[in-house]
Design an enzyme around this catalytic site. Structure first.
Site, PDB file in Angstrom:
ATOM      1  N   CYS A 190      -3.387  -4.190   4.497  1.00 14.24           N
ATOM      2  CA  CYS A 190      -2.337  -4.903   5.018  1.00 14.24           C
ATOM      3  C   CYS A 190      -2.336  -6.423   4.575  1.00 14.24           C
ATOM      4  CB  CYS A 190      -2.078  -4.892   6.379  1.00 14.24           C
ATOM      5  SG  CYS A 190      -1.779  -3.056   7.083  1.00 14.24           S
ATOM      6  N   HIS A 245      -2.172 -10.950  11.625  1.00 13.99           N
ATOM      7  CA  HIS A 245      -1.609  -9.909  11.320  1.00 13.99           C
ATOM      8  C   HIS A 245      -1.490  -8.936  12.603  1.00 13.99           C
ATOM      9  CE1 HIS A 245      -0.923  -5.938   9.470  1.00 13.99           C
ATOM     10  NE2 HIS A 245      -2.100  -5.361  10.172  1.00 13.99           N
ATOM     11  N   GLU A 253       1.022  -1.192  -0.107  1.00 16.29           N
ATOM     12  CA  GLU A 253       0.158   0.145  -0.061  1.00 16.29           C
ATOM     13  C   GLU A 253       1.016   1.198   0.011  1.00 16.29           C
ATOM     14  OE1 GLU A 253      -1.868  -0.957   3.881  1.00 16.29           O
ATOM     15  OE2 GLU A 253      -1.449   1.242   4.236  1.00 16.29           O
TER      16      GLU A 253
END
Lengths: 380, 346, 132
Positions: free
Chosen positions: B113, B234, B81
């Site tokens: 993400c 994550h 990103e």
């Protein structure tokens, strides 16, 4: 020649005219006697957005329609222009030609000058990667220090000596004596090279008149300076591609040819104008030219062996370092200094009994070297 | 369906510079120790002036493919990103740089993400179907955070690449994804820094998607947390993954090896992938790994793996814990601001 | 724009991967690649060749006065690196303490941004080296 320096009022063409007119007057000829012009300029396109310098010179000098050609070999442009003029006469094509060198460097920013000068190196593979010209010479200096134990103080000695010589040259950019300590204290540009190891940004022009030997001897029995040898050699643009980084092969090859043509040896030369764009370049030059053994140049400089009237007088004009380095003009200025010395006209910096002078003019980091050996007129 | 498909090579990279959270806190007049403890992040990795998500991607890719013929790569997906070009793929640069070009398909992927794990899924499907020999999936970011924003304390830089093929060293057992329109974090076209919705990014966003994807995969595979030796989540900070793991029944010990954010910050697309790489540095044949990514916007990909015999010989030369511990240089906020071009004139 | 786009693009493969060439007649390796072998000239047979990506520092300098496009990275190291096959090239040395940038120091290739034409222009990527 013009005085070298920052000429805010003078344009490229005004400097050309000043130097050219002085040379024509010195020769005591009429402009219309000139049959051709060879002009050296390295980067006029980048520096003043002007190409087509050959015609511009003839135009501004009022010499049109004679042929006028620009020669470009980076910082050796002036020396190469002189050699082309010499060859044109040696070939029998002409009897009298003018040779000029000029650079106007202060019309653009220092960053733009750096980019323009960078064009002398390998743009695609070296400058592209963030190298600068000082960096390229710094890489050579570092090797020289490693291989021969050369020191930063020894390099500084070249700058100190050249500033001392320039004190007596009214045409020099700097009239300021400096000390080893001054050089050592100056800021790093690209380690191990410091500000005072580097030649400056300079405006200036220089010109000479060349004429066939027999004619010159007849016309100017006291003044004429004879060209005994003219040689030129090339090497890779990229420093990394060179066999050696502590010797310039182009200088060594050109020197061998020049000494053979002149039937002289290094010991026969009383003064040399060498290409000290950086102090390390002077050390390498006096070695490659055979004045000192490879690796002994640093010590020779520090011991004063290259000072005025020492073992060999190197860069009596002040060199590129102190006389200034308008790149395209430098090679012609070296010839002018050699002439003044051989005529005995170098007041305050005169080499005693100067009979033979050598000029060595380098393009880039040694991809071109052009060299000449001169002899003074026979004195009665 | 996924028999004999999985990871055949991997590589992770972390830039050399670090800034301590306390140093960032000092500049903005916050209590560094408290901020650091609140996020469970000590320091973050800072990409240098001449690094971007593309250079990190190339470095990670080179490690991942080092023992393989890059020309056999038929698909390459670069997830990020923080792309150096808004329009113009990073993937084609990576393909050229590692010698995978020109006979392949390639694209950049963006899903906050989780763009990297989407790439892994796509590659595994393409390999399983026989469409390509090898697929390369990369997650790489030089994560952006507006000065003084909460994100600035956690946004790090790093990359990981996974080479997907048959006869894997780590076999894919199965995968399950969960996606909804949940705008908890975004960056509009032309905006320099992302915006986020504060605490909204917790329950309705991160936890809902991570837990839903994880439970979906448990159900699909008929497994529970007990069946796995390692879990990687994550990790936008050092706390969320521990809490998510706890809610799913994973002991802290199973999460530790893949919890990297406390040492390098949140590396966005690379975060769960660097965590997985760290697990591959130590996993033994027969052990199972559970991975759940999360991308704001929002979605999660859950992937279950089993390590195979070849794993020991295929470990990357420098383990993730070596990368984060060795040869690092701490910089102050001013130097960080220069390298990350947070000064207006850069 | 300092460099026209095709100038950057044309040699990108060589810069990304360190692809040089070799003369199959005399066995000499070259980087950057050449069209003509200076040793063999018309008898030479030039073919592309992957250069080794590890080498040693042959000479180095810390550049303080940087040209435009590099000014924010100064001071930075440039070096002549001698690759394992003896071929030398000029490159930047990054991610290395000054104490490690010495003649003879082992280095390896990394992939970095070389420069950007401006913040909206094209980015030139390529090789730099770092101390091992």
């Amino acid at each position: 020649m013009t005085k070298f320096g920052e000429h805010w009022e003078a344009s490229f063409r005004e400097m050309v005219v000043e130097a050219g007119a002085k040379a024509i007057a010195d020769a005591g000829i009429e402009g219309r006697e000139l049959q051709a012009v060879y002009g050296g300029s390295m980067a006029s396109g980048r520096l003043i957005s002007q190409e087509h310098i050959g015609a511009l010179i003839a135009d501004q000098m009022g010499l049109a329609p004679i042929p006028s050609t620009r020669c470009e070999a980076a910082c050796a442009s002036g020396g190469v222009a002189f050699r082309e003029g010499y060859l044109s006469i040696a070939s029998g094509a002409y009897d009298v030609v003018a040779v000029g060198g000029v650079e106007k460097m202060t019309d653009v920013s220092a960053e733009d000058v750096a980019i323009a000068l960078g064009g002398a190196g390998d743009q695609e593979w070296e400058l592209f990667n963030g190298a600068t010209f000082p960096a390229i010479y710094a890489l050579m200096a570092r090797r020289h220090m490693k291989e021969y134990g050369t020191t930063e103080e020894q390099m500084a000695a070249c700058a100190v000596k050249n500033h001392a010589n320039a004190m007596h040259n009214p045409y020099a950019q700097y009239h300021k004596a400096i000390t080893i300590e001054d050089v050592m204290k100056s800021g790093y540009i690209s380690e191990p090279l410091k500000l005072l190891d580097c030649s400056p940004i300079t405006d200036g022009a220089a010109a000479v008149i060349l004429c066939a030997t027999e004619k010159a001897k007849k016309l100017y029995p006291e003044k004429a300076v004879e060209v005994l040898a003219s040689s030129q050699a090339s090497d890779t643009l990229a420093l990394a591609s060179r066999q050696s980084m502590t010797a310039m092969n182009a200088t060594a090859v050109a020197a061998q040819q020049a000494f053979a043509q002149a039937k002289l040896a290094p010991k026969d030369i009383q003064l040399a104008e060498v290409h000290d764009c950086f102090t390390i370049a002077e050390i390498m030059a006096i070695e490659d030219l055979g004045f000192f053994k490879k690796g002994a140049g640093g010590k020779a400089a520090a011991d004063g062996e290259t000072a005025l009237n020492a073992k060999i007088s190197v860069n009596t004009s002040g060199g590129l370092k102190a006389c200034g380095h308008p790149v395209g003009a430098t090679g012609v200025k070296q010839v002018v200094e050699a002439c003044w010395q051989l005529r005995g006209e170098a007041k305050g910096r005169q080499v005693d009994d100067a009979e033979h002078a050598l000029t060595q003019n380098v393009g880039g980091s040694g991809a071109t070297c052009v060299m000449h050996i001169f002899k003074r007129a026979d004195r009665k | 369906m996924f028999k004999n498909v999985g990871i055949i090579g991997y590589g992770a990279v972390v830039p050399r510079m670090r800034i301590k959270l306390e140093e960032i806190a000092r500049v903005w007049g916050k209590d560094g120790a408290k901020v650091s403890a609140g996020l469970n992040v000590r320091e973050k990795a800072v990409a240098a002036f001449d690094e971007d998500s593309c250079t990190l991607a190339v470095e990670a890719a080179r490690i991942a493919v080092r023992n393989h013929d890059a020309a056999r790569i038929g698909a390459l997906f670069a997830g990020s990103e923080s792309k150096p070009y808004a329009v113009k793929p990073t993937a084609s640069i990576v393909a050229d740089a590692i010698g995978a070009s020109p006979d392949l398909t390639a694209a950049d992927l963006e899903f906050a993400c989780k763009a990297g794990t989407v790439g892994m899924q796509a590659c595994m499907a393409m390999v399983a179907s026989g469409m390509v020999d090898y697929g390369l999936a990369i997650g790489s970011d030089t994560a952006q955070g507006r000065p003084a924003d909460a994100l600035e304390f956690s946004s790090g830089s790093g990359a990981a690449a996974f080479l997907i093929g048959k006869n894997p060293i780590v076999e894919l057992i199965d995968t399950f994804s969960f996606t909804t329109d949940t705008p908890d974090f975004w960056r509009r076209q032309h905006a320099e820094f992302p915006q986020h919705a504060g605490r909204f990014t917790g329950e309705p966003a991160y936890f809902k998607h991570v837990l839903s994807a994880a439970k979906g995969l448990f159900e699909k595979t008929g497994t529970t947390a007990k069946d796995y030796d390692f879990a990687v989540f994550h990790q936008p900070n050092g706390k969320f993954p521990l809490r998510a793991g706890e809610m799913l029944g994973f002991e802290k010990e199973k999460i530790k090896q893949g919890l990297i954010t406390p040492f390098i910050g949140n590396t966005y697309s690379a975060a769960s992938m660097i965590g997985l790489a760290s697990v591959l540095d130590v996993v033994k044949p027969g052990q199972k790994i559970f991975v759940v990514s999360y991308g704001s916007g929002a979605g999660s990909d859950a992937l279950a793996f089993e390590a195979k015999k070849g794993i020991e010989a295929a470990r990357q030369p420098e383990a993730v814990f070596d990368l984060i511990g060795r040869d690092k240089v701490y910089v102050d906020y001013a130097v960080y601001a220069k390298h990350r071009r947070k000064l207006k004139t850069l | 724009m300092r460099h026209a786009l095709p100038l950057i693009w044309r040699k990108s493969l060589e810069r990304y991967r360190l692809i040089g060439c070799s003369c199959e007649n005399c066995g000499t390796d070259y980087f950057p690649p050449r069209k003509v072998c200076p040793k063999c000239r018309r008898k030479g047979k030039i073919a592309p060749k992957q250069m080794p990506t590890e080498g040693k520092v042959y000479s180095y300098s810390l550049v303080h006065a940087a040209p435009s496009g590099f000014e924010f990275e100064a001071p930075y190291h440039v070096a002549i690196v001698e690759l394992a096959n003896g071929v030398r090239l000029l490159t930047q040395i990054v991610d290395s303490d000054a104490a490690k940038v010495k003649i003879g120091a082992p280095v390896k290739m990394v992939f970095r941004k070389i420069f950007e034409d401006d913040c909206e222009g094209v980015i030139a990527y390529g090789y730099k080296f770092k101390a091992v």
